[in-house]
Motif scaffolding. Structure first.
Motif, PDB file in Angstrom:
ATOM      1  N   GLN A   1     -74.458  98.110 -59.513  1.00 44.17           N
ATOM      2  CA  GLN A   1     -74.796  98.608 -60.842  1.00 44.17           C
ATOM      3  C   GLN A   1     -74.450  97.565 -61.910  1.00 44.17           C
ATOM      4  OE1 GLN A   1     -72.401 101.863 -62.237  1.00 44.17           O
ATOM      5  NE2 GLN A   1     -73.989 102.557 -63.656  1.00 44.17           N
ATOM      6  N   MET A   2     -73.298  96.911 -61.797  1.00 38.87           N
ATOM      7  CA  MET A   2     -72.904  95.895 -62.772  1.00 38.87           C
ATOM      8  C   MET A   2     -73.843  94.696 -62.720  1.00 38.87           C
ATOM      9  SD  MET A   2     -68.704  96.158 -62.897  1.00 38.87           S
ATOM     10  CE  MET A   2     -68.485  94.902 -61.734  1.00 38.87           C
ATOM     11  N   ILE A   3     -74.277  94.314 -61.524  1.00 41.30           N
ATOM     12  CA  ILE A   3     -75.221  93.204 -61.392  1.00 41.30           C
ATOM     13  C   ILE A   3     -76.552  93.570 -62.035  1.00 41.30           C
ATOM     14  CG2 ILE A   3     -76.601  91.881 -59.732  1.00 41.30           C
ATOM     15  CD1 ILE A   3     -74.098  91.943 -57.898  1.00 41.30           C
ATOM     16  N   ALA A   4     -77.026  94.790 -61.801  1.00 34.73           N
ATOM     17  CA  ALA A   4     -78.298  95.233 -62.387  1.00 34.73           C
ATOM     18  C   ALA A   4     -78.224  95.230 -63.908  1.00 34.73           C
ATOM     19  CB  ALA A   4     -78.659  96.616 -61.865  1.00 34.73           C
ATOM     20  N   VAL A   5     -77.118  95.678 -64.470  1.00 43.08           N
ATOM     21  CA  VAL A   5     -76.952  95.690 -65.927  1.00 43.08           C
ATOM     22  C   VAL A   5     -76.909  94.260 -66.464  1.00 43.08           C
ATOM     23  CG1 VAL A   5     -75.333  96.256 -67.777  1.00 43.08           C
ATOM     24  CG2 VAL A   5     -75.858  97.948 -66.026  1.00 43.08           C
ATOM     25  N   ALA A   6     -76.182  93.375 -65.775  1.00 49.06           N
ATOM     26  CA  ALA A   6     -76.093  91.985 -66.219  1.00 49.06           C
ATOM     27  C   ALA A   6     -77.470  91.315 -66.187  1.00 49.06           C
ATOM     28  CB  ALA A   6     -75.108  91.212 -65.350  1.00 49.06           C
ATOM     29  N   LEU A   7     -78.234  91.564 -65.145  1.00 51.05           N
ATOM     30  CA  LEU A   7     -79.572  90.975 -65.058  1.00 51.05           C
ATOM     31  C   LEU A   7     -80.499  91.527 -66.134  1.00 51.05           C
ATOM     32  CD1 LEU A   7     -80.141  90.870 -61.196  1.00 51.05           C
ATOM     33  CD2 LEU A   7     -79.815  88.927 -62.729  1.00 51.05           C
ATOM     34  N   ALA A   8     -80.372  92.805 -66.438  1.00 48.13           N
ATOM     35  CA  ALA A   8     -81.224  93.410 -67.457  1.00 48.13           C
ATOM     36  C   ALA A   8     -80.899  92.877 -68.851  1.00 48.13           C
ATOM     37  CB  ALA A   8     -81.076  94.927 -67.428  1.00 48.13           C
ATOM     38  N   ASN A   9     -79.652  92.483 -69.081  1.00 52.21           N
ATOM     39  CA  ASN A   9     -79.223  92.038 -70.404  1.00 52.21           C
ATOM     40  C   ASN A   9     -79.155  90.531 -70.559  1.00 52.21           C
ATOM     41  OD1 ASN A   9     -78.869  94.630 -71.515  1.00 52.21           O
ATOM     42  ND2 ASN A   9     -76.954  94.842 -70.387  1.00 52.21           N
ATOM     43  N   ARG A  10     -79.563  89.780 -69.555  1.00 51.16           N
ATOM     44  CA  ARG A  10     -79.493  88.322 -69.664  1.00 51.16           C
ATOM     45  C   ARG A  10     -80.527  87.810 -70.653  1.00 51.16           C
ATOM     46  NH1 ARG A  10     -82.262  86.734 -63.914  1.00 51.16           N
ATOM     47  NH2 ARG A  10     -84.269  87.618 -64.447  1.00 51.16           N
ATOM     48  N   THR A  11     -80.245  86.651 -71.203  1.00 50.44           N
ATOM     49  CA  THR A  11     -81.186  86.056 -72.143  1.00 50.44           C
ATOM     50  C   THR A  11     -82.343  85.444 -71.373  1.00 50.44           C
ATOM     51  OG1 THR A  11     -79.959  83.987 -72.114  1.00 50.44           O
ATOM     52  CG2 THR A  11     -79.397  85.545 -73.848  1.00 50.44           C
ATOM     53  N   LYS A  12     -83.487  85.486 -71.968  1.00 53.54           N
ATOM     54  CA  LYS A  12     -84.678  84.907 -71.344  1.00 53.54           C
ATOM     55  C   LYS A  12     -84.594  83.394 -71.439  1.00 53.54           C
ATOM     56  CE  LYS A  12     -87.442  88.825 -71.629  1.00 53.54           C
ATOM     57  NZ  LYS A  12     -87.311  89.601 -70.506  1.00 53.54           N
ATOM     58  N   PRO A  13     -85.088  82.685 -70.422  1.00 55.03           N
ATOM     59  CA  PRO A  13     -85.062  81.224 -70.490  1.00 55.03           C
ATOM     60  C   PRO A  13     -85.856  80.718 -71.679  1.00 55.03           C
ATOM     61  CG  PRO A  13     -85.893  81.988 -68.349  1.00 55.03           C
ATOM     62  CD  PRO A  13     -85.682  83.182 -69.210  1.00 55.03           C
ATOM     63  N   GLN A  14     -85.326  79.726 -72.368  1.00 54.29           N
ATOM     64  CA  GLN A  14     -85.979  79.189 -73.543  1.00 54.29           C
ATOM     65  C   GLN A  14     -87.005  78.120 -73.176  1.00 54.29           C
ATOM     66  OE1 GLN A  14     -84.373  79.081 -77.080  1.00 54.29           O
ATOM     67  NE2 GLN A  14     -83.320  80.974 -76.701  1.00 54.29           N
ATOM     68  N   MET A  15     -86.810  77.460 -72.053  1.00 52.09           N
ATOM     69  CA  MET A  15     -87.722  76.400 -71.632  1.00 52.09           C
ATOM     70  C   MET A  15     -88.559  76.892 -70.466  1.00 52.09           C
ATOM     71  SD  MET A  15     -85.699  72.881 -71.638  1.00 52.09           S
ATOM     72  CE  MET A  15     -84.341  72.642 -72.727  1.00 52.09           C
ATOM     73  N   VAL A  16     -89.801  76.468 -70.456  1.00 50.94           N
ATOM     74  CA  VAL A  16     -90.722  76.803 -69.382  1.00 50.94           C
ATOM     75  C   VAL A  16     -91.151  75.510 -68.718  1.00 50.94           C
ATOM     76  CG1 VAL A  16     -92.944  77.872 -68.855  1.00 50.94           C
ATOM     77  CG2 VAL A  16     -91.525  78.811 -70.676  1.00 50.94           C
ATOM     78  N   PHE A  17     -91.276  75.522 -67.392  1.00 46.74           N
ATOM     79  CA  PHE A  17     -91.692  74.316 -66.677  1.00 46.74           C
ATOM     80  C   PHE A  17     -93.116  73.959 -67.086  1.00 46.74           C
ATOM     81  CE2 PHE A  17     -93.795  72.254 -63.074  1.00 46.74           C
ATOM     82  CZ  PHE A  17     -93.022  71.110 -63.000  1.00 46.74           C
ATOM     83  N   THR A  18     -93.297  72.724 -67.536  1.00 47.37           N
ATOM     84  CA  THR A  18     -94.614  72.259 -67.986  1.00 47.37           C
ATOM     85  C   THR A  18     -95.147  71.102 -67.150  1.00 47.37           C
ATOM     86  OG1 THR A  18     -93.636  70.696 -69.538  1.00 47.37           O
ATOM     87  CG2 THR A  18     -94.136  72.914 -70.385  1.00 47.37           C
ATOM     88  N   GLY A  19     -94.284  70.513 -66.304  1.00 45.46           N
ATOM     89  CA  GLY A  19     -94.683  69.335 -65.547  1.00 45.46           C
ATOM     90  C   GLY A  19     -94.317  68.048 -66.255  1.00 45.46           C
TER      91      GLY A  19
END
Length: 69
Positions: A15-33
């Protein structure tokens, strides 16, 4: 009937892992090559070298300091 304490601990951990994953920040960088700093072609990651990563981090810190001033 009560569950085994080990089962309760495992369920709480999941349950704690699920909550942590749900509240994590989205990655700011996306792979572009391309390297995000020097735009050199790369096959994985965000930067072509540790030096480019460090330069990018310095620039981000400098921009944050300018916003605070």
């Amino acid at each position: 009937m009560y569950a085994d304490p080990i089962d309760e601990a495992a369920a709480r951990s999941e349950q704690m892992i699920a909550v942590a994953l749900a509240n994590r920040t989205k990655p700011q960088m996306v792979f572009t090559g391309d390297c995000h700093w020097c735009e050199e072609p790369i096959s994985s990651g965000h930067f072509c070298s540790p030096e480019c990563r460090e330069d990018h981090e310095r620039m981000v810190r400098a921009e944050q300091q300018r916003k605070l001033s």
